[in-house]
Scaffold this motif. Structure first.
Motif, short mmCIF file in Angstrom:
data_model
loop_
_atom_site.label_atom_id
_atom_site.label_comp_id
_atom_site.label_asym_id
_atom_site.label_seq_id
_atom_site.Cartn_x
_atom_site.Cartn_y
_atom_site.Cartn_z
N PRO A 131 11.93 24.47 -37.12
CA PRO A 131 11.21 25.71 -36.80
C PRO A 131 9.87 25.49 -36.13
O PRO A 131 9.30 26.42 -35.56
N THR A 132 9.31 24.27 -36.21
CA THR A 132 8.02 23.99 -35.58
C THR A 132 8.08 22.68 -34.80
O THR A 132 8.85 21.77 -35.14
N LYS A 133 7.23 22.60 -33.77
CA LYS A 133 7.16 21.37 -32.98
C LYS A 133 6.64 20.20 -33.80
O LYS A 133 7.05 19.05 -33.62
N ALA A 134 5.69 20.49 -34.72
CA ALA A 134 5.11 19.42 -35.53
C ALA A 134 6.17 18.73 -36.39
O ALA A 134 6.16 17.51 -36.55
N LEU A 135 7.11 19.51 -36.92
CA LEU A 135 8.17 18.91 -37.73
C LEU A 135 9.08 18.04 -36.88
O LEU A 135 9.53 16.98 -37.32
N ALA A 136 9.37 18.49 -35.66
CA ALA A 136 10.20 17.67 -34.77
C ALA A 136 9.51 16.34 -34.47
O ALA A 136 10.14 15.28 -34.45
N GLN A 137 8.19 16.39 -34.24
CA GLN A 137 7.43 15.16 -33.99
C GLN A 137 7.50 14.23 -35.20
O GLN A 137 7.67 13.02 -35.06
N ASP A 140 7.43 21.70 -24.44
CA ASP A 140 6.42 20.76 -23.95
C ASP A 140 7.03 19.58 -23.19
O ASP A 140 6.31 18.77 -22.62
N THR A 141 8.36 19.47 -23.19
CA THR A 141 9.01 18.34 -22.52
C THR A 141 8.90 18.51 -21.01
O THR A 141 9.32 19.54 -20.47
N PRO A 142 8.32 17.53 -20.30
CA PRO A 142 8.19 17.64 -18.84
C PRO A 142 9.55 17.86 -18.18
O PRO A 142 10.57 17.29 -18.60
N THR A 143 9.57 18.68 -17.16
CA THR A 143 10.82 19.04 -16.47
C THR A 143 11.57 17.80 -15.98
O THR A 143 12.80 17.71 -16.10
N GLN A 184 11.78 14.96 -17.20
CA GLN A 184 12.39 14.17 -18.26
C GLN A 184 13.62 14.84 -18.88
O GLN A 184 14.39 14.20 -19.58
N ARG A 185 13.78 16.12 -18.62
CA ARG A 185 14.81 16.87 -19.34
C ARG A 185 16.22 16.39 -19.00
O ARG A 185 17.07 16.24 -19.88
N TRP A 186 16.49 16.17 -17.73
CA TRP A 186 17.84 15.74 -17.36
C TRP A 186 18.14 14.36 -17.93
O TRP A 186 19.29 14.07 -18.31
N GLN A 187 17.09 13.51 -18.03
CA GLN A 187 17.31 12.17 -18.60
C GLN A 187 17.68 12.27 -20.08
O GLN A 187 18.58 11.56 -20.55
N ILE A 188 17.00 13.15 -20.81
CA ILE A 188 17.30 13.32 -22.24
C ILE A 188 18.72 13.83 -22.43
O ILE A 188 19.46 13.34 -23.29
N ARG A 189 19.10 14.82 -21.62
CA ARG A 189 20.46 15.36 -21.73
C ARG A 189 21.49 14.28 -21.44
O ARG A 189 22.59 14.27 -22.01
N LEU A 238 16.07 16.39 -30.66
CA LEU A 238 15.31 17.19 -31.61
C LEU A 238 14.71 18.38 -30.88
O LEU A 238 13.96 18.22 -29.91
N THR A 239 15.04 19.59 -31.34
CA THR A 239 14.61 20.78 -30.63
C THR A 239 14.42 21.92 -31.62
O THR A 239 14.25 21.69 -32.82
N ASN A 240 14.44 23.15 -31.14
CA ASN A 240 14.21 24.32 -32.00
C ASN A 240 15.18 25.43 -31.61
O ASN A 240 15.80 25.38 -30.53
N PRO A 241 15.36 26.44 -32.45
CA PRO A 241 16.33 27.50 -32.13
C PRO A 241 16.02 28.24 -30.83
O PRO A 241 16.94 28.66 -30.13
#
Length: 738
Positions: free
Chosen positions: A102-108, A130-133, A135-140, A147-150
Motif C-alpha cells: 500500500p505504500t512506496k516505503a514498504l516496497a523499498q 517513481d520508476t524512470p520511464t 527503466q520500466r521496459w527493462q524491469i518488465r 514490487l509495486t502497488n494496486p
C-alpha cells in the motif's frame, strides 16, 4: 523484578494512570524447514527452523492453495510468504512474482530484504510511479519479482497488458502484504483490481497463487475471499515468541470536568517519552499527524534540554533520511523517536523497549500492531495516552473493553455499483467480456456490463466503445467517478480526493480541511474544473459545516426485532445541503462566527440501519424538545462507537434522528454509510447491534460531564453544530433496550 522493569519503576504512577497490567510472555513453537526446500534458499535465509505458522504457510502453498497469514507484529510473516516464492524462482527462474504494497516505503523495505538474501537467479525490482520511464521496459523484461502497488496494477499494468505479456504468462505468485489496509472504499476497488488481474493472467495462460499477509483481524478468511473472489486458507495461529509486556493506559488530567476538557495528550506523551529516554529506554511514540510528531519531538527535547538522542520520523523525509533514522534507532544511537501512524505498517525499526500510542489509532488491530514493537529485546512497555475523544475516554474507564476486545473485522463490498462500474468498463477495455468472466469478476459485473451504454456488444463479447482507456478515470479511493482533487496551492501537490457528495461539507470555501492530521484552509472550490485549492493553515480555529439532511427509504433488505424494537438494514437516499459553517476556537470550542453559504443540495444512495423506538422505551422522554435531544445524542454516540465493530472512521458514517419521519410516521434514528452505495459498514452494525448498543451506553454512562461533551455525545461532524443534545435522555433510552 527484571532489569527492564527496574528501569521504569516509579514512572508509572499518579492520577493519570487509568490502568496498569502485564501480559505474560509466550514461547515460540517451531517446525522444521521443509525437506524439499531448495538448498540455495535454505542457505540464504539463515534460519535453522521455522515458526509453526511459517511452515503452515509453506504447506498450504505446496497444496496450491491461496493463503492469508494473519499473525502479530514481528511474527515473521515476511519470511512466510517469501519462502515459497524464493523456492519457486530458484528452480524456475522464468517464473514471475508480483508483490503489492500500500505504500512506496514498504516496497523499498521489502526490496532490501529480498536483495539481502542473495539467492541465485533472484532479480527483484521496484516498479511504481517513481520508476524512470527508461527503466520500466527493462524491469518488465528481466525482473522476476516486481514490487509495486494496486494503483500501478490498475492504471499501468492491466490497461497495457500487451507490454506485460511475459510477466502475466509466467505469473506464479502474487503477494498482497498489509491486506487489512484494503477495506472500505479503497478495499472495494482493490478487490476489483485483483479480480481483473486474475482474469488477465488466465487470458495469458497462468493461474497465479495469492499469498496475503495481514495484521490480526477478526475475519481474515472473509477479507481474503472478498479481495480475491476465491476461498483462502487462513493461517492465524501465531507461533512466534512474545516477551512479557506491561500495558499502561494513561489519561491526561481533567482540567474542566463540566466541559470534559483534559490536558494535552501531546504534552503528556512528551513527558513520558522524556522520562523513558532518561532511563535509557528505546522509545517509539506514534502520533496521528506529522505536526503532532514534530511537537512531541520538540516538547521532549525541551524537557531533556538536548535532542541528540531524539528524532521525529514521518512522511516527507527522503528515503535516505528515513534509513538513517532507522539505522540510528536500531543501533541504539537514538532513544526517542516520534513517528506518524504510517510507520506502523511493517517497516522494521529494530529492537524497542517502549511504544507510546498518542490517541487510540482507530482500531484495536492498529493499536496492537503499534504495541507489538515493544519488547523485542525483553520485557516491553506499551502505553496508550488518551485524547478527549469519546472512544479514548471509554477505554480509560473500561480497560477490559479494550484489552479483552477481539480485533475488528475488515469490511469491503466489491459489488458496490458505484465502485464496480468503472472496473467493468476497464475490464471490457482489457479484453472482451463474456459469460465465462462471471466466474472471476462476479455475476454482478456481467449484469452491470449488459446495462452500460458506454459498452458495445460484439461477436467476441462486450467491449469498451471509447478511445482512451477507462481505468484512468477510476480513482481507487473514491466511490464516485467524478471526485474532486484537493490541491495545495503553495506547492501544486495533490493532497487527495473527495467525492462530490462530500465536497460541500468538507472543502467549501473557508473550510479548514484536515489531511493526515495537517490543517489546510480552503481558498477555492471549483466544480467546473473539479479542484479544491487549499493552503497550509496554522490558525487557532477550525470549521464545522451546518447542513440540512433528509432521508428517503428505498428498500428495506433485512428487518428484525432486536433489543425490543424494530431494526432494519437497507438502502436509503440521503439528501444533504450545506447552509452555513461555524468557525470555533480550538482551545474552548467557542463559536467565533456563523458564515452562511449558498450551495446546491447533493443526493446519494447508500446503505443504512434504522430503528423505531417503542413508546415504553421513550417514556418520560417523549416530549419535545427532549425527544429530539435524546435521539440526536444516541445517534452521535452510536456513530462514535461503530468503528470499534467495523474497521472504519467515524467520518465514514453519517446519521439522522427525527422525532417523526415522514415515511415511518414515528421517531426514527438512521445511521448510514457516508460513501455512495455503501461498503458494508452499517450491515456490520446490524449484525453486531446488541454489542454496539451496550458499548455505546457504557461510554455515555462513564463520562463524568454533566450535559454532554466531546468525550460522549458531541460530534466534530454534526450537521446541526451539536445543538439539541440530551445526554441523560440518550443514556436512559439506550439502557432500556433489552
Amino acid at each position: 523484578m527484571s532489569v527492564d522493569v527496574l528501569r521504569w519503576e516509579g514512572l508509572l504512577q499518579g492520577e493519570e494512570v487509568a490502568h496498569l497490567t502485564t501480559e505474560p510472555e509466550r514461547d515460540a513453537r517451531f517446525a522444521p524447514l521443509p525437506d524439499d526446500l531448495d538448498p540455495r534458499v535454505r542457505g540464504a535465509i539463515g534460519v535453522p527452523q521455522l515458526y509453526a505458522h511459517q511452515r503452515a504457510v509453506w504447506d498450504a502453498a505446496a497444496r496450491v492453495e491461496h493463503v492469508v497469514v494473519t499473525t502479530g507484529t514481528a511474527s515473521g510473516k515476511t519470511l512466510a510468504f517469501n519462502l515459497p516464492v524464493l523456492h519457486e524462482l530458484a528452480g524456475q527462474p522464468k517464473s514471475r512474482a508480483l508483490y503489492l504494497y500500500p505504500t512506496k516505503a514498504l516496497a523499498q523495505d521489502q526490496f532490501r530484504t529480498l536483495a539481502g538474501y542473495r539467492v541465485p537467479r533472484l532479480k527483484p525490482a521496484i516498479y511504481d510511479g517513481d520508476t524512470p520511464t527508461e527503466q520500466r521496459w527493462q524491469i518488465r523484461k528481466w525482473s522476476n519479482v516486481i514490487l509495486t502497488n494496486p494503483d500501478m496494477v490498475h492504471i499501468g499494468l492491466l490497461p497495457n497488458h500487451d507490454r506485460w505479456g511475459d510477466v502475466l504468462a509466467n505469473l506464479r505468485y502474487v503477494v498482497v502484504d498489509e491486506a487489512h489496509v484494503y477495506r472500505g472504499v479503497f478495499g472495494s476497488h482493490v478487490a476489483n483490481v485483483l479480480r481483473r488481474l486474475r482474469r488477465l493472467a488466465g487470458v495469458y495462460g497462468s493461474m497465479p497463487q495469492f499469498l496475503l499477509a495481514s495484521a490480526t483481524i477478526s475475519n481474515p478468511g472473509e477479507l481474503g475471499a472478498s479481495l480475491l473472489g476465491v476461498p483462502v486458507t487462513v493461517i492465524g495461529d501465531d507461533a512466534a515468541p512474545r516477551a512479557e509486556r506491561t500495558i499502561l493506559l494513561w489519561n491526561p488530567p481533567l482540567i474542566d470536568g463540566e466541559l470534559g476538557l483534559r490536558g494535552s495528550a501531546l504534552a503528556e506523551a512528551a513527558k513520558l517519552q522524556a522520562s523513558f529516554v532518561e532511563r535509557g529506554l528505546r522509545t517509539l511514540t506514534f502520533a496521528k499527524s506529522r505536526k503532532a510528531a514534530e511537537l512531541i519531538h520538540r516538547f521532549t527535547a525541551e524537557r531533556l534540554g538536548d535532542d541528540s538522542q531524539l528524532s521525529p520520523y514521518r512522511a516527507g523525509y527522503t528515503a535516505q533520511q528515513r534509513r538513517e533514522i532507522e539505522r540510528r534507532l536500531s543501533e541504539g544511537e537514538l532513544l526517542g523517536v516520534s513517528a506518524t501512524n504510517a510507520l506502523e505498517l511493517g517497516i522494521d525499526v529494530g529492537l524497542l523497549d517502549a511504544v507510546i500510542s498518542v490517541g487510540f489509532p482507530g482500531t484495536v488491530a492498529s493499536l496492537r500492531q503499534q504495541w507489538g514493537r515493544a519488547g523485542r529485546r525483553g520485557h516491553g512497555l506499551a502505553v496508550l495516552v488518551a485524547s478527549e475523544d469519546g472512544v479514548d475516554q471509554f477505554f480509560m474507564r473500561e480497560p477490559d473493553k479494550l484489552l479483552g476486545r477481539r480485533v475488528e473485522a475488515a469490511i469491503l463490498d466489491h459489488a458496490n455499483p458505484r465502485v464496480l462500474a468503472g472496473h467493468v468498463r476497464s475490464a471490457a477495455y482489457e479484453a472482451p467480456l463474456t459469460d465465462d468472466d462471471a466466474a472471476v469478476l462476479g455475476p454482478e459485473a456481467l449484469a452491470a456490463a449488459r446495462r452500460d451504454d458506454k459498452l458495445k456488444h460484439t461477436p467476441a463479447g462486450i467491449v469498451w466503445a471509447g478511445r482512451e482507456h477507462p481505468a484512468a478515470r477510476v480513482s481507487l479511493r473514491s466511490a464516485e467517478p467524478d471526485a474532486l482533487s484537493i490541491v495545495d496551492g503553495s506547492t501544486g501537490a495533490v493532497l487527495g480526493i473527495v467525492e462530490r457528495s462530500r465536497a460541500y461539507s468538507t472543502v467549501h470555501e473557508g473550510a479548514v480541511y484536515l489531511h493526515l492530521g495537517e490543517s489546510y484552509l480552503v481558498r477555492e472550490l471549483n466544480l467546473d474544473t473539479m479542484y479544491a485549492v487549499v493552503e497550509p493553515f496554522n490558525g487557532n480555529w477550525y470549521t464545522q459545516a451546518k447542513k440540512e439532511t433528509l432521508t428517503q427509504i428505498v428498500e428495506p433488505r433485512r428487518v428484525e426485532w432486536r433489543l425490543g424494537l424494530e431494526l432494519t438494514f437497507g438502502e436509503i437516499e440521503v439528501t444533504e445541503q450545506v447552509v452555513a459553517y461555524e468557525r470555533k476556537t480550538l482551545a474552548s470550542q467557542e463559536r467565533i462566527e456563523l458564515v452562511p453559504l449558498e450551495l446546491p443540495p447533493t443526493t446519494f444512495a447508500t446503505e443504512a440501519i434504522w430503528y423505531l423506538p417503542e413508546p415504553h422505551q421513550l417514556a418520560e422522554l417523549d416530549e419535545m424538545p427532549r425527544l429530539l435531544g435524546t435521539l440526536h445524542a444516541a445517534e452521535h454516540a452510536m456513530i462514535a462507537i461503530l468503528p470499534l465493530w467495523a474497521m472504519c472512521d467515524r467520518w465514514d458514517i453519517g446519521g439522522l434522528s427525527t422525532n417523526i419521519h415522514p415515511e415511518t410516521g414515528r421517531p426514527t434514528v438512521f445511521i448510514y454509510d457516508g460513501h455512495p452505495g455503501g461498503v458494508g459498514i452499517t450491515e456490520r452494525g446490524f449484525d453486531q447491534f446488541e454489542g454496539w448498543v451496550a458499548d455505546t451506553a457504557a461510554m455515555i454512562r462513564g463520562c463524568p460531564c454533566s450535559n454532554g461533551c466531546p468525550s460522549c455525545v458531541q460530534s466534530p461532524k454534526c450537521g446541526n453544530l451539536n445543538d439539541m443534545l440530551d445526554k441523560s435522555g440518550a443514556l436512559t433510552f439506550l439502557e432500556r433496550l433489552r
